[in-house]
Design a protein around this motif. Structure first.
Motif, PDB file in Angstrom:
ATOM      1  N   LYS A  38      36.020  43.043  35.592  1.00 11.15           N
ATOM      2  CA  LYS A  38      37.435  43.197  35.853  1.00 11.15           C
ATOM      3  C   LYS A  38      37.722  44.453  36.550  1.00 11.15           C
ATOM      4  N   PRO A  39      38.972  44.552  37.545  1.00  9.83           N
ATOM      5  CA  PRO A  39      39.404  45.857  38.022  1.00  9.83           C
ATOM      6  C   PRO A  39      40.056  46.726  37.098  1.00  9.83           C
ATOM      7  N   THR A  40      39.285  47.275  36.166  1.00 11.52           N
ATOM      8  CA  THR A  40      39.520  48.275  35.273  1.00 11.52           C
ATOM      9  C   THR A  40      38.830  49.424  35.627  1.00 11.52           C
ATOM     10  N   ARG A 100      41.141  48.415  46.760  1.00  9.80           N
ATOM     11  CA  ARG A 100      41.421  47.907  45.454  1.00  9.80           C
ATOM     12  C   ARG A 100      42.661  47.185  45.473  1.00  9.80           C
ATOM     13  N   SER A 101      42.893  46.142  44.861  1.00  9.48           N
ATOM     14  CA  SER A 101      44.007  45.276  44.689  1.00  9.48           C
ATOM     15  C   SER A 101      44.079  44.796  42.928  1.00  9.48           C
ATOM     16  N   ASN A 102      45.258  44.385  42.779  1.00  9.21           N
ATOM     17  CA  ASN A 102      45.380  44.024  41.390  1.00  9.21           C
ATOM     18  C   ASN A 102      44.322  43.123  40.874  1.00  9.21           C
ATOM     19  N   LYS A 103      43.657  42.360  41.829  1.00  4.97           N
ATOM     20  CA  LYS A 103      42.847  41.218  41.231  1.00  4.97           C
ATOM     21  C   LYS A 103      41.217  41.482  41.468  1.00  4.97           C
ATOM     22  N   ALA A 104      41.187  42.388  42.437  1.00  5.97           N
ATOM     23  CA  ALA A 104      39.655  42.835  42.990  1.00  5.97           C
ATOM     24  C   ALA A 104      39.194  44.110  43.406  1.00  5.97           C
ATOM     25  N   SER A 153      31.604  43.541  45.844  1.00  4.24           N
ATOM     26  CA  SER A 153      33.017  43.216  45.456  1.00  4.24           C
ATOM     27  C   SER A 153      32.878  42.434  44.267  1.00  4.24           C
ATOM     28  N   THR A 154      34.272  42.406  43.351  1.00  5.05           N
ATOM     29  CA  THR A 154      34.094  41.607  42.380  1.00  5.05           C
ATOM     30  C   THR A 154      34.385  40.152  42.465  1.00  5.05           C
ATOM     31  N   LEU A 155      34.434  39.694  44.063  1.00  2.00           N
ATOM     32  CA  LEU A 155      34.562  38.492  44.076  1.00  2.00           C
ATOM     33  C   LEU A 155      33.378  37.536  44.513  1.00  2.00           C
ATOM     34  N   ARG A 190      31.771  38.145  39.278  1.00  2.00           N
ATOM     35  CA  ARG A 190      33.174  37.892  38.960  1.00  2.00           C
ATOM     36  C   ARG A 190      33.508  38.225  37.311  1.00  2.00           C
TER      37      ARG A 190
END
Length: 120
Positions: free
Chosen positions: A68-70, A36-40, A58-60, A65
């Protein structure tokens, strides 16, 4: 603040190395790793004997897209990973939390994957 972040990353990497001494994926039971990262958010299923990635999400990705990383997004991503594993007839995996605490996003990704029918 930078020093605190460097220390936090160093401790996570130390935990990660300690965990990876015991966890290894095989063809029958591959390793599901989360990052995990802050964006993905990222998830991979790896067969360590061959050194091969069997499935990834991946969320990328273009069609994902909007996730969101929630915590809710992580659960949705876990369900997508579970569906991809079902297509490849993978039912059991070894969970590798990659040094992250089993809480929040990491727990949501694991629960989403379990909800899709994968056992670990």
């Amino acid at each position: 603040m930078l020093r605190k972040m460097l220390e936090k990353d160093r401790k996570r990497l130390k935990r990660r190395i300690h965990i990876r001494k015991d966890i290894s994926g095989t063809a029958e039971r591959p390793r599901l790793t989360v990052t995990r990262s802050n964006k993905a958010l990222y998830m991979q299923v790896i067969d360590d004997t061959k050194g091969q990635t069997l499935a990834a999400v991946s969320t990328l990705e273009k069609d994902l897209r909007n996730i969101k990383p929630t915590v809710a997004g992580a659960a949705e991503l876990g369900e997508i990973m579970g569906k991809r594993l079902a297509e490849k007839n993978i039912t059991t995996v070894v969970f590798d939390r990659n040094g992250y605490l089993y809480h929040g996003l990491v727990k949501a990704m694991a629960d989403g994957t379990r909800k899709a029918g994968v056992k670990f």
